[in-house]
Design an enzyme around this catalytic site. Structure first.
Site, short mmCIF file in Angstrom:
data_model
loop_
_atom_site.label_atom_id
_atom_site.label_comp_id
_atom_site.label_asym_id
_atom_site.label_seq_id
_atom_site.Cartn_x
_atom_site.Cartn_y
_atom_site.Cartn_z
CE LYS A 101 -3.26 2.74 2.57
NZ LYS A 101 -3.88 3.03 3.88
CG ASN A 211 -7.05 1.60 11.12
OD1 ASN A 211 -5.85 1.39 11.04
ND2 ASN A 211 -7.69 1.35 12.23
CB SER A 212 -10.10 6.21 11.91
OG SER A 212 -8.74 6.44 11.65
#
Lengths: 264, 70
Positions: A101, A211-212
């Protein structure tokens, strides 16, 4: 329907990060609940006294084993192509994967990718045999250039990393989908709520990386399940074919033989 | 001579000037056994080359370990 990442077929269209969870245990529960098969992670310096890094790595390995998934190392924190290429090479040795990534940040305020360095790094990494998943802005021409360099997967942002603002510019994202019909498009960064992910999938995006939104939820495990459901709903909506919007109202109940009124 | 490992100034003697020797001096047992990768002055050095990489004064060595990420 499955998600294809460089020839690897995956049941889940959700890619998920490992940072910011309240605890490693909750991280593991949430990621498994998300049904994701691609887990992102990173590399950093480690103080000799710090044992938490080794513990986390153990957890991540267990997760990947249980979900029969794949690691997706990132180049977070890199600001130049050279830094990103070096970090990618280090990641390949540790994690034994060609997937990377690719993040090359150009501005510290909004963590916006640097398009020039990103293209430069992409070119070098593809020549070195990497399968690059570039994190980029929602700029059509940049996405096109990345695709032309050989990126089968492109990951434009929804909005800046960690903001949870959702899709800032749906028009740009829809245009990228329209203009790059053969690219695997994964919406990355800025997702805040399940409906954001659903909207991306309704646009025809192939997947979502977040993610968050899960890690910072009051209950990450339930939120992970919500995202899994949202992606499925959005994907099925896209596959089913969403009706065209119309400018004027159209009655859904048949008007022929309507009782009572229009009888003067 | 002075080198830097993860930003920390370290001193090595004339017999310790390979990358392999420096790593064994400054990483603890747990770290040596764990997964890590190394760069010297910003260039990746593969594990196979630790023994034949000679360090110079003021070289900067980064030793990186897996960590959470998004």
């Amino acid at each position: 329907m499955s998600l294809n990442i460089y020839g690897q077929s995956l049941k889940s269209r959700l890619l998920i990060g490992t940072a910011l969870y309240p605890s490693p245990q909750i991280m593991k529960q949430a990621i498994l609940a998300s049904e994701s098969q691609v887990v992102t992670l990173s590399l950093k310096r480690q103080n000799p006294a710090d044992k938490s890094g080794a513990q986390i790595w153990q957890y991540i390995q267990e997760i990947v084993e249980q979900c029969q998934g794949y690691l997706l190392p990132n180049t977070a924190g890199c600001k130049t192509a050279k830094e990103a290429v070096t970090l990618a090479q280090m990641s390949r040795e540790i994690f034994n994967t060609d997937w990377i990534k690719l993040e090359v940040i150009g501005d510290d305020y909004n963590l916006q990718p640097d398009p020039i360095e990103l293209l430069n790094a992409t070119e070098q990494l593809i020549k070195a045999g990497f399968k690059v998943l570039p994190y980029c802005t929602d700029d059509l021409v940049l996405c096109q250039r990345l695709y032309d360099l050989g990126c089968q997967v492109i990951m434009p942002w929804a909005s800046p990393i960690g903001t949870g603002k959702g899709l800032m510019n749906p028009y740009n994202l829809e245009t990228i989908r329209l203009r790059l019909p053969d690219a695997t498009l994964i919406l990355d960064a800025g997702i805040g709520k399940p409906s954001d992910a659903c909207i991306a999938m309704e646009m025809g995006y192939d997947g979502v990386l977040l993610n968050s939104a899960v890690a910072l939820a009051d209950n990450p495990v339930i939120m992970a399940k919500a995202f899994a459901a949202a992606l499925t709903a959005g994907e099925q909506g896209y596959v089913a074919g969403i009706m065209q919007q119309r400018q004027t109202a159209h009655p859904s109940t048949p008007t022929l033989d309507t009782p009572f009124w229009h009888q003067s | 001579m002075n080198i830097y490992i993860n930003g920390q100034n370290q001193t090595i003697n004339a017999e310790q000037t390979t990358l392999a020797a420096a790593l064994s001096l400054f990483l603890n047992d747990r770290q040596i056994k764990s997964s890590f990768a190394v760069a010297v002055n910003g260039d990746f050095i593969g594990k196979d080359n630790y023994h034949n990489t000679a360090l110079q004064a003021n070289d900067s060595i980064d030793v990186l370990f897996p960590i959470v990420g998004g």
